[in-house]
Design an enzyme around this catalytic site. Structure first.
Site, PDB file in Angstrom:
ATOM      1  N   SER A 121       0.824  -1.211   0.000  1.00 54.23           N
ATOM      2  CA  SER A 121       0.000   0.000   0.000  1.00 54.23           C
ATOM      3  C   SER A 121       0.856   1.257   0.000  1.00 54.23           C
ATOM      4  O   SER A 121       2.017   1.240   0.399  1.00 54.23           O
ATOM      5  CB  SER A 121      -0.888   0.030   1.249  1.00 54.23           C
TER       6      SER A 121
HETATM    7  N1  SAH Z   1       0.354  -5.194   4.271  1.00 48.37           N
HETATM    8  C1  SAH Z   1       0.916  -5.668   3.038  1.00 48.37           C
HETATM    9  C2  SAH Z   1      -0.022  -5.420   1.888  1.00 48.37           C
HETATM   10  C3  SAH Z   1      -0.202  -6.646   1.060  1.00 48.37           C
HETATM   11  S1  SAH Z   1      -1.496  -6.603  -0.120  1.00 48.37           S
HETATM   12  C4  SAH Z   1       2.294  -5.095   2.800  1.00 48.37           C
HETATM   13  O1  SAH Z   1       2.763  -4.260   3.599  1.00 48.37           O
HETATM   14  O2  SAH Z   1       2.938  -5.506   1.856  1.00 48.37           O
HETATM   15  C5  SAH Z   1      -2.716  -7.557   0.697  1.00 48.37           C
HETATM   16  C6  SAH Z   1      -2.409  -8.981   0.960  1.00 48.37           C
HETATM   17  O3  SAH Z   1      -3.571  -9.585   1.500  1.00 48.37           O
HETATM   18  C7  SAH Z   1      -2.025  -9.825  -0.251  1.00 48.37           C
HETATM   19  O4  SAH Z   1      -0.746 -10.339  -0.061  1.00 48.37           O
HETATM   20  C8  SAH Z   1      -3.076 -10.926  -0.281  1.00 48.37           C
HETATM   21  O5  SAH Z   1      -2.572 -12.182  -0.674  1.00 48.37           O
HETATM   22  C9  SAH Z   1      -3.517 -10.950   1.166  1.00 48.37           C
HETATM   23  N2  SAH Z   1      -4.812 -11.578   1.434  1.00 48.37           N
HETATM   24  C10 SAH Z   1      -5.961 -11.487   0.737  1.00 48.37           C
HETATM   25  N3  SAH Z   1      -6.921 -12.240   1.311  1.00 48.37           N
HETATM   26  C11 SAH Z   1      -6.360 -12.802   2.420  1.00 48.37           C
HETATM   27  C12 SAH Z   1      -6.806 -13.698   3.436  1.00 48.37           C
HETATM   28  N4  SAH Z   1      -8.059 -14.180   3.450  1.00 48.37           N
HETATM   29  N5  SAH Z   1      -5.946 -14.053   4.410  1.00 48.37           N
HETATM   30  C13 SAH Z   1      -4.683 -13.599   4.418  1.00 48.37           C
HETATM   31  N6  SAH Z   1      -4.181 -12.784   3.490  1.00 48.37           N
HETATM   32  C14 SAH Z   1      -5.003 -12.381   2.501  1.00 48.37           C
END
Ligand code: SAH
Length: 258
Positions: free
Chosen positions: A105
């Site tokens: 993000s």
């Molecule tokens: N906080 C992260 C942002 C990653 S984007 C950072 O700093 O990089 C959001 C993430 O949520 C993705 O990697 C995606 O795979 C994950 N995601 C989506 N649905 C999910 C679920 N049900 N459980 C765990 N992770 C999930």
């Protein structure tokens, strides 16, 4: 251990301000001036400080006020979480690809969500659950504002990437979990705060159950109009209070693991 990525060219101008790190000083002292340059100042944790400070100034100018959040954002080296080719953009207010179709993000969104999560608390938060570890950047930021961080990721490849990225930070209070975050992580509950980095059509019941009384949840959610917005849920002994805030663009919350 994975090699820490060096910060790129534009920061070389900062190397004159580098502290007199003993290893570096002795390495370069033996070189005649003008000879092959000394190793890049990677991994010292200070090579990108000025750039991070500028990012923090911009965050403050855009309305982030919580000193704990600004301090955490100024501490974590975002460039160590992005692909080598994107390092130049690491401190710009932009989301960046982290592989497997997912994104890290924007700094502004990370700061805004954590500011909401803290809700002006005097000290550190207790246990925090993060859903969507991704590359591990936000987990690292959270580690500075919470006593314990449980971060869950459903994609094995990213769970492992986050583990690699975070290894050298040695953040003892960050616990990386591989699983479906829609089920939360009951063993760590109750949580003082829950933050999601992926948005679904509703807030999973498990998150509401695992939130402590007095706790706060911040997550993107698709509203009935079909647009994603930031949602804040406060849990009290009387029940839940929901607030729908500004529009956001997060990757979808998906069930199951992969
Ligand atoms: N906080 C992260 C942002 C990653 S984007 C950072 O700093 O990089 C959001 C993430 O949520 C993705 O990697 C995606 O795979 C994950 N995601 C989506 N649905 C999910 C679920 N049900 N459980 C765990 N992770 C999930």
């Amino acid at each position: 251990m994975t090699q820490r990525r060096a910060f790129p060219i534009q920061l070389d101008s900062l190397s004159g301000n580098q502290p007199k790190a003993k290893a570096k000083a002795s390495a370069s002292a033996s070189r005649p001036s003008g000879a092959i340059s000394a190793p890049r100042p990677s991994g010292l944790g200070l090579d990108s400080l000025a750039v991070r400070n500028r990012m923090v100034q911009k965050l403050a100018a855009s309305g982030i006020q919580d000193a704990h959040v600004l301090n955490a954002m100024g501490t974590v080296e975002r460039h160590l979480f992005v692909e080598t080719g994107l390092v130049n953009q690491a401190y710009e207010d932009t989301s960046l690809p982290i592989g497997l179709g997912q994104t890290i993000s924007k700094p502004n969104v990370v700061a805004r969500m954590i500011e909401l999560l803290r809700n002006g608390a005097a000290g550190q938060l207790g246990r925090v659950l993060e859903v969507g570890t991704g590359c591990g950047y936000q987990a690292a930021v959270l580690s500075h504002i919470a006593t314990e961080v449980y971060s869950i990721e459903r994609l094995k490849g990213l769970h492992e990437k986050a583990r690699d990225n975070l290894r050298s930070f040695r953040l003892r209070n960050v616990h990386l979990l591989f699983g479906d975050g829609m089920e939360g992580f009951a063993k760590g509950a109750p949580y003082a705060a829950i933050i999601a980095a992926a948005g679904g059509n509703s807030i999973p019941q498990a998150w509401l159950d695992q939130l402590a009384v007095g706790g706060r949840l911040v997550a993107p959610m698709v509203t009935p109009t079909g647009h994603q917005a930031l949602v804040v849920v406060d849990k009290s002994s009387q029940g839940f209070k929901h607030q729908v805030l500004e529009a956001v663009h997060f990757v979808p919350l998906k069930s199951g693991i992969s």
